[in-house]
Design an enzyme around this catalytic site. Structure first.
Site, PDB file in Angstrom:
ATOM      1  N   ARG A   1       0.866  -1.192   0.000  1.00 36.31           N
ATOM      2  CA  ARG A   1       0.000   0.000   0.000  1.00 36.31           C
ATOM      3  C   ARG A   1       0.891   1.226   0.000  1.00 36.31           C
ATOM      4  O   ARG A   1       1.823   1.315   0.802  1.00 36.31           O
ATOM      5  CB  ARG A   1      -0.896   0.054   1.235  1.00 36.31           C
ATOM      6  CG  ARG A   1      -1.456   1.463   1.457  1.00 36.31           C
ATOM      7  CD  ARG A   1      -2.442   1.598   2.568  1.00 36.31           C
ATOM      8  NE  ARG A   1      -3.701   0.977   2.218  1.00 36.31           N
ATOM      9  CZ  ARG A   1      -4.847   1.220   2.847  1.00 36.31           C
ATOM     10  NH1 ARG A   1      -4.889   2.076   3.839  1.00 36.31           N
ATOM     11  NH2 ARG A   1      -5.946   0.603   2.491  1.00 36.31           N
TER      12      ARG A   1
ATOM     13  N   CYS B   1     -16.096   2.605   2.061  1.00 43.64           N
ATOM     14  CA  CYS B   1     -14.901   1.774   2.254  1.00 43.64           C
ATOM     15  C   CYS B   1     -14.375   1.862   3.689  1.00 43.64           C
ATOM     16  O   CYS B   1     -13.701   0.953   4.148  1.00 43.64           O
ATOM     17  CB  CYS B   1     -13.819   2.178   1.267  1.00 43.64           C
ATOM     18  SG  CYS B   1     -13.479   3.948   1.282  1.00 43.64           S
TER      19      CYS B   1
ATOM     20  N   HIS C   1      -7.803   1.106  -5.798  1.00 43.37           N
ATOM     21  CA  HIS C   1      -7.933   0.299  -4.570  1.00 43.37           C
ATOM     22  C   HIS C   1      -8.668  -0.988  -4.952  1.00 43.37           C
ATOM     23  O   HIS C   1      -9.825  -1.204  -4.575  1.00 43.37           O
ATOM     24  CB  HIS C   1      -8.695   1.116  -3.523  1.00 43.37           C
ATOM     25  CG  HIS C   1      -8.565   0.590  -2.119  1.00 43.37           C
ATOM     26  ND1 HIS C   1      -7.786  -0.504  -1.787  1.00 43.37           N
ATOM     27  CD2 HIS C   1      -9.120   1.019  -0.942  1.00 43.37           C
ATOM     28  CE1 HIS C   1      -7.871  -0.715  -0.481  1.00 43.37           C
ATOM     29  NE2 HIS C   1      -8.667   0.186   0.050  1.00 43.37           N
TER      30      HIS C   1
ATOM     31  N   GLN D   1     -10.473  -3.385  -2.492  1.00 41.42           N
ATOM     32  CA  GLN D   1     -11.686  -2.766  -1.946  1.00 41.42           C
ATOM     33  C   GLN D   1     -12.876  -3.024  -2.873  1.00 41.42           C
ATOM     34  O   GLN D   1     -13.963  -3.400  -2.429  1.00 41.42           O
ATOM     35  CB  GLN D   1     -11.456  -1.258  -1.781  1.00 41.42           C
ATOM     36  CG  GLN D   1     -12.645  -0.509  -1.215  1.00 41.42           C
ATOM     37  CD  GLN D   1     -12.897  -0.821   0.251  1.00 41.42           C
ATOM     38  OE1 GLN D   1     -11.998  -0.753   1.068  1.00 41.42           O
ATOM     39  NE2 GLN D   1     -14.131  -1.177   0.591  1.00 41.42           N
TER      40      GLN D   1
ATOM     41  N   ASP E   1     -17.056   8.068   0.184  1.00 40.37           N
ATOM     42  CA  ASP E   1     -15.674   7.919   0.664  1.00 40.37           C
ATOM     43  C   ASP E   1     -15.260   9.266   1.245  1.00 40.37           C
ATOM     44  O   ASP E   1     -15.927  10.291   1.016  1.00 40.37           O
ATOM     45  CB  ASP E   1     -14.766   7.504  -0.520  1.00 40.37           C
ATOM     46  CG  ASP E   1     -13.332   7.170  -0.093  1.00 40.37           C
ATOM     47  OD1 ASP E   1     -13.063   7.089   1.121  1.00 40.37           O
ATOM     48  OD2 ASP E   1     -12.477   6.995  -0.995  1.00 40.37           O
TER      49      ASP E   1
HETATM   50  N1   CP Z   1     -10.968   0.629   3.422  1.00 42.06           N
HETATM   51  C1   CP Z   1      -9.673   0.592   3.731  1.00 42.06           C
HETATM   52  O1   CP Z   1      -8.803   0.378   2.887  1.00 42.06           O
HETATM   53  O2   CP Z   1      -9.402   0.808   5.044  1.00 42.06           O
HETATM   54  P1   CP Z   1      -7.957   0.959   5.689  1.00 42.06           P
HETATM   55  O3   CP Z   1      -7.404   2.271   5.186  1.00 42.06           O
HETATM   56  O4   CP Z   1      -8.191   0.957   7.171  1.00 42.06           O
HETATM   57  O5   CP Z   1      -7.111  -0.183   5.234  1.00 42.06           O
HETATM   58  N1  NVA Z   2      -9.866   7.317  -0.824  1.00 41.44           N
HETATM   59  C1  NVA Z   2      -9.446   6.872   0.477  1.00 41.44           C
HETATM   60  C2  NVA Z   2      -9.707   5.416   0.664  1.00 41.44           C
HETATM   61  C3  NVA Z   2      -9.343   4.880   2.015  1.00 41.44           C
HETATM   62  C4  NVA Z   2      -9.621   3.422   2.142  1.00 41.44           C
HETATM   63  C5  NVA Z   2      -7.977   7.164   0.677  1.00 41.44           C
HETATM   64  O1  NVA Z   2      -7.191   6.940  -0.250  1.00 41.44           O
HETATM   65  O2  NVA Z   2      -7.621   7.636   1.752  1.00 41.44           O
END
Ligand code: CP
Ligand code: NVA
Length: 331
Positions: A106, A270, A133, A136, A229
């Site tokens: 990530r 998410c 993502h 997700q 989101d």
């Molecule tokens: N939805 C999601 O990716 O959550 P985290 O940022 O907690 O991994």
């Molecule tokens: N769009 C958000 C998703 C988090 C799971 C981010 O990138 O922070």
């Protein structure tokens, strides 16, 4: 279908049949988990999970899915390795591939996870980048299928910052799975031309539509699932809060929006979510800008329409399916 050794970097890399199969395998894993059935298929494998950005769900989903499959798991936190500071991505990839059977990453740039995948000869799984993502989106579609009783022909509306990573993956997944996708948000935050150009022909072939609009009324009467989101994603400049709030306040998901959608419409997110003042960031925003709810009202978040915790659980089952399929010697 041949998954063995493949990376999971973006939804668009997989066919509809392959994505369908991943969802089916995730469903089996969910049944096994709920029945407390042993599925330690990989007692001799180990994985590394690398996080350049913070995480609760993704990290825990990869770790627990890894343990459930019998694997050893090493977590490398945002500062916990030499990668990028003292050692190139290419060298890190070649080292880790000698120790591990699979690598999750990530981080910020999609190019980083692409480069890790290019230089390592074990599967690399994308746990979120600035541009997508994909794990997700798999969990979201598993949840939609469970709650709506099917996918093809349904309509999903993402409301808010429609040029973000989650929206990009949802658009791709919708096009692949025959789901109509509405990206509803301010024109200044509309999806990139590239993602639309990549998804549009797939949607056309699959008989579904992609709509980009700044009008929330477009959702009325047609939407089966409404998705929100955060207004500012991980890694974005905190100085942007003021501008984003101004742009996105009209796109807060409210009960009126849910009531105007199709009967029985569900609410997805998410997570994490700013729906109350129980976080330090939400408190800061409240003090500076006077708003106590951001992308969704607390009423919607806590309502019977909200399936966000089932969706969070499904992160684990879907991630397990992705790891199982790409690591499985028999595939
Ligand atoms: N939805 C999601 O990716 O959550 P985290 O940022 O907690 O991994
Ligand atoms: N769009 C958000 C998703 C988090 C799971 C981010 O990138 O922070």
């Amino acid at each position: 279908m041949d998954f063995k050794g493949r990376d999971f970097l973006r939804i668009l890399d997989f066919s509809e049949a392959e994505l369908r199969y991943m969802l089916d395998v995730a469903k089996k894993f969910k049944e096994m988990k709920h029945a407390r059935q042993n599925h330690k298929y990989f007692p001799n494998k180990n994985i590394a999970v690398i996080f350049e950005k913070t995480s609760t769900r993704t990290r825990c989903a990869f770790e627990v899915a890894g343990y459930d499959l019998g694997m050893g798991v090493t977590y490398l936190d945002p500062t916990g390795s030499q990668m990028g500071h003292k050692e190139s991505i290419a060298d890190t990839a070649r080292v880790l591939a000698r120790f591990y059977d699979g690598i999750e990453f990530r981080g910020f740039k999609q190019e980083t996870v692409d480069e890790l995948a290019r230089y390592s000869d074990v599967p690399v799984w994308n746990g979120l980048t600035d541009s997508c993502h994909p794990t997700q989106a798999l969990a979201d579609f598993m949840t939609m299928e469970e709650k709506l009783g099917g996918l093809r022909g349904k309509t999903l509306a993402f409301v808010g910052d429609t040029h973000n990573n989650v929206s990009n993956s949802l658009m791709a997944m919708s096009a692949k799975m025959g789901v109509n996708y509405i990206a509803c948000g301010p024109t200044a935050l509309k999806p990139s031309d590239e993602i639309i150009a990549a998804c549009q022909p797939i949607a056309e072939k699959n008989g579904c539509t992609i709509t980009v609009t700044n009008d929330i009324n477009v959702l009325n009467g047609v939407t089966d699932a409404i998705y929100a989101d955060v207004w500012l994603s991980l890694g974005e400049d905190k100085e942007k809060w003021g501008e984003r709030i101004q742009q996105l306040q009209p796109y807060r998901v409210t009960m009126e929006m849910i009531n105007a959608a199709k009967p029985g419409a569900i609410f997805l997110h998410c997570l994490p979510s700013f729906h109350d003042l129980n976080t330090s960031i939400a408190k800061d925003v409240y003090e500076k800008f006077g708003i106590s709810e951001m992308e969704v009202t607390n009423e919607v978040f806590e309502s019977e329409h909200s399936v966000v915790f089932d969706e969070a659980e499904n992160r684990m089952h879907t991630i397990k399916a992705v790891m199982y399929l790409t690591l499985n010697d028999k595939n």
